[in-house]
Design an enzyme around this catalytic site. Structure first.
Site: not given
Length: 155
Positions: A38, A43-45, A48
């Protein structure tokens, strides 16, 4: 789940600018394809931003980094603008590509079961063959690990 040394399944998905990107259009390049749960979550930030920071280094190895989640193209646009990212994000809102690649799986969190994206990264070679897979990725130092593997594969 897809396997190493198998041909990557074809896909066509919209990117953050609502432009359709197809695997066939990327032939001739190395592709780092990473699946994440998401936009704008911690974590995804981190993942990315790490891939975005390394994008020029991947580019010098004739590789493109592409992130895929079930978020909308608008959410991807907002995420890219907010975090000043330099990578392409593809939207698979109906999860058909996520299912075909085997990353849409049953997950458990705080005793609840639900379907979601298992954080996974692939390296696809210029002829469309999967050369490396990381499942259940831990975000810390992952982009550097993928870079190292890409260099080994090209050596």
């Amino acid at each position: 789940m897809v396997k190493i040394n198998s041909t990557a399944p074809e896909f066509c998905l919209p990117n953050q600018d609502d432009v359709e990107i197809c695997l066939r259009d990327l032939k001739g390049k190395w592709i780092v394809l990473y699946f994440y749960p998401k936009d704008s979550t911690p974590g995804c930030t981190t993942e990315a931003c790490d891939f975005s920071d390394a994008a020029p280094d991947f580019g010098s190895l004739n590789a493109i980094v592409i992130g895929i989640s079930a978020d909308s193209t608008k959410k991807h646009r907002d995420f890219i603008e907010k975090k000043d990212l330099f990578i392409t994000l593809l939207s698979d809102e109906d999860t058909s590509m996520l299912q075909e690649y085997g990353v849409w799986q049953l997950k458990k969190n705080y005793g609840k079961e639900y379907m979601g994206i298992v954080r996974t990264t692939l390296i696809i070679d210029p002829s469309g063959v999967i050369r490396a897979i990381w499942e259940k990725v831990k975000v810390k130092d992952h982009a550097q690990e993928v870079m190292k593997k890409l260099q080994e594969l090209q050596a």
